[in-house]
Design a protein around this motif. Structure first.
Motif, mmCIF file in Angstrom:
data_model
loop_
_atom_site.group_PDB
_atom_site.id
_atom_site.type_symbol
_atom_site.label_atom_id
_atom_site.label_comp_id
_atom_site.label_asym_id
_atom_site.label_seq_id
_atom_site.Cartn_x
_atom_site.Cartn_y
_atom_site.Cartn_z
ATOM 1 N N SER A 66 -0.085 9.743 6.641
ATOM 2 C CA SER A 66 -0.939 8.908 7.485
ATOM 3 C C SER A 66 -1.140 9.550 8.849
ATOM 4 N N ALA A 67 -0.053 10.061 9.414
ATOM 5 C CA ALA A 67 -0.160 10.716 10.726
ATOM 6 C C ALA A 67 -1.032 11.958 10.632
ATOM 7 N N GLY A 68 -0.906 12.686 9.529
ATOM 8 C CA GLY A 68 -1.695 13.901 9.358
ATOM 9 C C GLY A 68 -3.189 13.643 9.290
ATOM 10 N N GLN A 69 -3.576 12.445 8.886
ATOM 11 C CA GLN A 69 -4.994 12.111 8.788
ATOM 12 C C GLN A 69 -5.479 11.252 9.950
ATOM 13 N N GLY A 70 -4.632 11.118 10.991
ATOM 14 C CA GLY A 70 -5.070 10.443 12.214
ATOM 15 C C GLY A 70 -4.964 8.938 12.196
ATOM 16 N N ALA A 71 -4.193 8.370 11.266
ATOM 17 C CA ALA A 71 -4.038 6.916 11.224
ATOM 18 C C ALA A 71 -3.346 6.419 12.494
ATOM 19 N N ALA A 72 -3.575 5.162 12.813
ATOM 20 C CA ALA A 72 -3.000 4.585 14.032
ATOM 21 C C ALA A 72 -1.581 4.088 13.808
ATOM 22 N N ALA A 73 -1.296 3.530 12.631
ATOM 23 C CA ALA A 73 0.029 2.949 12.393
ATOM 24 C C ALA A 73 0.251 2.770 10.900
ATOM 25 N N VAL A 74 1.529 2.728 10.534
ATOM 26 C CA VAL A 74 1.934 2.392 9.169
ATOM 27 C C VAL A 74 2.719 1.086 9.233
ATOM 28 N N LEU A 75 2.386 0.145 8.355
ATOM 29 C CA LEU A 75 3.042 -1.153 8.325
ATOM 30 C C LEU A 75 3.862 -1.256 7.048
ATOM 31 N N LEU A 76 5.161 -1.548 7.206
ATOM 32 C CA LEU A 76 6.080 -1.649 6.076
ATOM 33 C C LEU A 76 6.931 -2.904 6.230
ATOM 34 N N LYS A 77 7.436 -3.400 5.110
ATOM 35 C CA LYS A 77 8.340 -4.542 5.150
ATOM 36 C C LYS A 77 9.792 -4.055 5.214
ATOM 37 N N PRO A 78 10.712 -4.930 5.669
ATOM 38 C CA PRO A 78 12.126 -4.569 5.634
ATOM 39 C C PRO A 78 12.613 -4.525 4.191
ATOM 40 N N PRO A 79 13.638 -3.704 3.887
ATOM 41 C CA PRO A 79 14.391 -2.888 4.842
ATOM 42 C C PRO A 79 13.789 -1.511 5.085
ATOM 43 N N LEU A 80 12.682 -1.162 4.389
ATOM 44 C CA LEU A 80 12.133 0.190 4.478
ATOM 45 C C LEU A 80 11.758 0.566 5.904
ATOM 46 N N ALA A 81 11.118 -0.366 6.632
ATOM 47 C CA ALA A 81 10.593 -0.023 7.954
ATOM 48 C C ALA A 81 11.675 0.457 8.897
ATOM 49 N N ALA A 82 12.884 -0.081 8.759
ATOM 50 C CA ALA A 82 13.960 0.245 9.699
ATOM 51 C C ALA A 82 14.881 1.354 9.194
ATOM 52 N N LYS A 83 14.576 1.946 8.057
ATOM 53 C CA LYS A 83 15.418 3.026 7.548
ATOM 54 C C LYS A 83 15.352 4.218 8.500
#
Length: 518
Positions: A66-83
């Protein structure tokens, strides 16, 4: 520019929480769902929803793509987001990482995010958007359930109502006229456990007819992401079929989206002020603009940081908001406030009169402990001009650190009044970094105390703080002066030192300050 922060603020902390936010993230353009098992095709500024992401490796890879293609943010649910691996990938890639509340429906979130993006792009915040839509929605729901409907908030205030209210009872008429459920009717519903059932998240609640002529009610809670936003009340002739009840309940998520959008627009000015205040506290805002838009007077101001203990996540958010309301009632005005890193920051004039630091200090000092934790702690930076508020904020943070470490007995302090504690703490921090406590005989005394609990280090510290006054030193230790003299004799037998030498005393007090204050 529609920033990630502005989108998250609009949606609210109930559903979204920023874990990583770079300084130069691109403007948000659209919402994209990352499909499972395929290459992600994105455009600059996309909000990427990791709907089917299952493990930390997949999540980290999605962040990098996502960062490589210029996205603004990635949204994930717990617990993945805080890994840790996911957070490291977001930080290294320079992309925002946002955690979605676990109970939130992805489909509802997509709709809500696009609604928020449209609202931000349109920026029609000066109106009262959503109210007309909410009345039309009440009519649509009334057609589904075939009964007159009201949509109410959590305080039983009527936000919208459908047509056909002439087919109801006096209690409903009084509710519509007064725009809230009358107190006596409210008490009857409460005695039947209606609001207890609402808080428990029941899908539908049926309340039979009452002896006073109040007709039956079919009630549905309106929830989003675990938060109770309000309820819908239909006046029915009697028990309804399971199909009609299910159709009524199915309308609740749509109403929830409208309520969140309405709340977002209603609070737009507060959020804009909070965003500007964050910029002021971080030294990024023009002082003249801040004074004009935040309505700050041309006089010295202090930054006050307030920590509310006893909750986490939404609990902590609720405690902070409740405290702000109590403070506002206590001082007769609502201070300019914002939140940063889970702390509440307020900017107040440095004056003794109404709305000033002295009044806020008194209000904070008298705040009782919450049911879930202790009383709030607060620290104020030194007064300064609007352009210097970032300095006052740093001072307030440093003073709060003393309260957190329990180095001071107070709950509310000012930076300029706590100069002795700050001097000792800064000196101790520098001395600790230089490992001064590892030099000389102090290590032997500390080791002896750890094994024998003789209290030699504490005794030496009190003796050095009260030179020539063993009675004062003994009072501080809560022991008899003879006990103090005995301990001093024994510790000098264990570690011979020339305490008549002023340099020895100065070196020891430096070491002991480093141990106690760092």
């Amino acid at each position: 520019m529609v920033s990630v922060r502005s989108v998250v603020d609009r949606v609210g902390p109930t559903l979204l929480h920023v874990l990583q936010l770079p300084d130069d993230s691109p403007a948000v353009a659209d919402v994209v769902i990352a499909e499972p098992g395929g290459a992600v095709t994105l455009a600059a500024g996309d909000l990427v929803l990791g709907v089917a992401t299952t493990g930390p490796e997949d999540a980290a890879e999605l962040v990098k793509q996502s960062a490589g293609q210029g996205a603004a943010a990635v949204l994930l649910k717990p617990p993945l987001a805080a890994k840790p691996a996911v957070k490291r990938a977001a930080k290294a890639s320079g992309i925002a990482l946002v955690q979605v509340h676990a109970a939130t429906s992805w489909a509802q979130l997509v709709w809500l995010l696009r609604t928020v993006l449209d609202a931000l792009a349109d920026e029609s915040d000066n109106l009262d958007p959503g109210s007309g839509d909410l009345f039309r929605l009440a009519d649509a729901v009334a057609a589904v359930v075939d009964a007159p409907v009201t949509i109410e908030d959590t305080n039983s205030r009527v936000l919208a109502y459908s047509a056909r209210q002439d087919l109801t009872d006096p209690a409903r008429v009084a509710t519509i006229m007064g725009r809230r459920i009358p107190d006596d009717v409210l008490a009857r519903f409460r005695s039947r456990g209606v609001f207890r059932e609402l808080s428990r998240g029941r899908q539908t609640i049926f309340v039979p007819a009452q002896r006073d002529g109040t007709l039956p009610r079919l009630i549905v809670p309106i929830r989003m992401g675990g938060e109770l936003l309000g309820s819908m009340w239909a006046v029915v002739a009697g028990p309804v079929s399971d199909e009609r009840a299910a159709a009524f309940a199915d309308a609740a998520p749509v109403v929830a989206l409208h309520l969140l959008r309405r709340r977002a627009h209603t609070d737009a000015q507060r959020r804009a002020s909070a965003e500007l205040l964050r910029a002021v506290l971080e030294g990024r805002a023009n002082p003249r603009k801040a004074m004009a838009e935040l309505d700050l007077s041309d006089e010295p101001h202090r930054v006050v940081v307030i920590e509310v203990t006893g909750g986490d996540g939404r609990d902590a958010e609720g405690l902070r908001l409740a405290l702000l309301e109590r403070i506002s009632q206590g001082i007769g005005s609502r201070p300019v406030t914002t939140e940063l890193a889970g702390l509440l920051y307020a900017v107040v004039p440095d004056r003794a009169g109404a709305g000033g630091w002295a009044e806020l200090r008194q209000a904070l000092a008298t705040q009782p402990a919450s049911r879930r934790g202790g009383a709030p702690r607060a620290a104020a930076g030194a007064p300064g001009e609007i352009g210097d508020l970032s300095v006052s904020r740093a001072q307030a943070d440093e003073a709060l650190g003393l309260l957190r470490a329990e180095l001071l007995a107070e709950r509310v302090i000012a930076f300029d009044e706590a100069w002795t504690a700050l001097t000792l703490h800064r000196g101790a921090t520098a001395a600790s970094a230089a490992k001064v406590a590892e030099l000389g005989p102090l290590g032997a005394l500390r080791a002896h105390d750890e094994t024998g609990k003789a209290g030699y280090v504490e005794t030496l510290y009190a003796w050095l703080r009260h030179p020539g006054d063993p009675r004062a030193a003994a009072r501080e230790l809560r022991i008899h002066p003879n006990t103090l003299r005995y301990r001093m004799r024994k510790l000098l037998e264990l570690v011979p030192m020339d305490l008549e030498d002023p340099d020895v005393r100065l070196a020891l007090i430096t070491q002991l300050v480093a141990v106690r204050w760092s």
